[in-house]
Design a protein around this motif. Sequence first.
Motif, PDB file in Angstrom:
ATOM      1  N   ASP A   1     -74.305 -50.918 -38.146  1.00 24.39           N
ATOM      2  CA  ASP A   1     -73.088 -50.363 -37.576  1.00 24.39           C
ATOM      3  C   ASP A   1     -71.928 -51.173 -38.153  1.00 24.39           C
ATOM      4  O   ASP A   1     -71.724 -52.329 -37.786  1.00 24.39           O
TER       5      ASP A   1
ATOM      6  N   PHE B   1     -77.338 -57.866 -39.029  1.00 23.36           N
ATOM      7  CA  PHE B   1     -76.781 -56.845 -38.141  1.00 23.36           C
ATOM      8  C   PHE B   1     -77.617 -55.571 -38.049  1.00 23.36           C
ATOM      9  O   PHE B   1     -77.294 -54.684 -37.257  1.00 23.36           O
TER      10      PHE B   1
ATOM     11  N   ASN C   1     -65.986 -55.966 -35.598  1.00 22.00           N
ATOM     12  CA  ASN C   1     -65.661 -56.604 -34.326  1.00 22.00           C
ATOM     13  C   ASN C   1     -66.238 -58.016 -34.243  1.00 22.00           C
ATOM     14  O   ASN C   1     -65.608 -58.926 -33.698  1.00 22.00           O
ATOM     15  N   LYS C   2     -67.412 -58.207 -34.813  1.00 14.80           N
ATOM     16  CA  LYS C   2     -68.077 -59.514 -34.764  1.00 14.80           C
ATOM     17  C   LYS C   2     -67.302 -60.565 -35.541  1.00 14.80           C
ATOM     18  O   LYS C   2     -67.298 -61.750 -35.176  1.00 14.80           O
TER      19      LYS C   2
ATOM     20  N   GLU D   1     -80.282 -52.741 -37.177  1.00 12.31           N
ATOM     21  CA  GLU D   1     -81.130 -52.308 -36.067  1.00 12.31           C
ATOM     22  C   GLU D   1     -81.850 -51.054 -36.537  1.00 12.31           C
ATOM     23  O   GLU D   1     -81.215 -50.066 -36.892  1.00 12.31           O
TER      24      GLU D   1
ATOM     25  N   ASP E   1     -68.745 -50.862 -37.770  1.00 10.24           N
ATOM     26  CA  ASP E   1     -67.730 -51.200 -36.771  1.00 10.24           C
ATOM     27  C   ASP E   1     -68.143 -52.442 -35.982  1.00 10.24           C
ATOM     28  O   ASP E   1     -67.302 -53.280 -35.632  1.00 10.24           O
ATOM     29  N   LYS E   2     -69.421 -52.566 -35.727  1.00 12.20           N
ATOM     30  CA  LYS E   2     -69.927 -53.730 -34.997  1.00 12.20           C
ATOM     31  C   LYS E   2     -69.707 -55.001 -35.803  1.00 12.20           C
ATOM     32  O   LYS E   2     -69.355 -56.053 -35.256  1.00 12.20           O
ATOM     33  N   ILE E   3     -69.902 -54.916 -37.107  1.00 11.74           N
ATOM     34  CA  ILE E   3     -69.666 -56.076 -37.966  1.00 11.74           C
ATOM     35  C   ILE E   3     -68.197 -56.463 -37.939  1.00 11.74           C
ATOM     36  O   ILE E   3     -67.844 -57.643 -37.830  1.00 11.74           O
TER      37      ILE E   3
END
Length: 294
Positions: free
Chosen positions: A79, A72, A85-86, A74, A81-83
Amino acid sequence: MENISASNIYIQTPLRFTTIPKDLIYDFLLSQEELSPKEFFDYHRINFYSKAIPYKSKKELNTLAEKLFNEFQENNTIDLDKIINKIDYKIIKINDIDNSNIIGKLDTKLKTITILGVEHYSQHQINFAKAHEIAHIFLKHDKYIISENILNTGESHSTSIEVNQNIDRLEFQANYFAACLLPPENLLKAALNYYLIKYDIKNRGFSPLYIDLQPCNFENYKKIILPLTKMFNVSQETMRIRLTELGLAKFSFSSSDDSTNRPSTTNNTIFTSIAERLSSATKSHQSQGSSTTM
């Protein structure tokens, strides 16, 4: 008054074991309703055939955290939060705080992670709470727990599916995974090495970096540790724990040292308590692992 929900006292309700007093009232009312067996099991996510919680070594947890970070990251940052959601969970952020000192909540049935006091707690605390709950999900602890609250002190308590589940093992794994995820090993080593070369700091036999209250070593703390905490967005205490765990640094601050001369650890008490539990839990975790098939 002591927060009873954070204790190790289990309450037997008509439907389950719990550490949360209000569950007793809720389950008593729910037990008065007519539920089919399927509805009952679906609601409480009870699995009487669940296996014992598997042992995972610190090395394995570190490897899994590094893998997740690499997936994940970058520009060498992640992030959280991105994890969340993923992995098909919903992140809920609440500005207010309540009187129970809860900073994070995990609900494996609703598939939500709730962060409270987002404008009150430090970003370091919030990041660790998120990483801790991500760890539970990534390590598939939803097989064993229904919900969890993590306090602003770093203490957490879970409602397990079966009362005899090894909750301490779950919490050790989640805490250690989170500590490995926020400053991942390979990237942390590279960053530390950069600063050691930049300031021409030699390994004098203790470890690559040695910190005590001598002016020259204290200056190294400010030149290296503080930039690292900013780079990885973690607290000074978390960085100290991680560097010590990896054998990259040694910190010598005796209890008799004048606290006014120590590096500031404002808002880091959450990680002090986590450090103490990780230290004591490690011995128990390793002794259990020696007699457990990995």
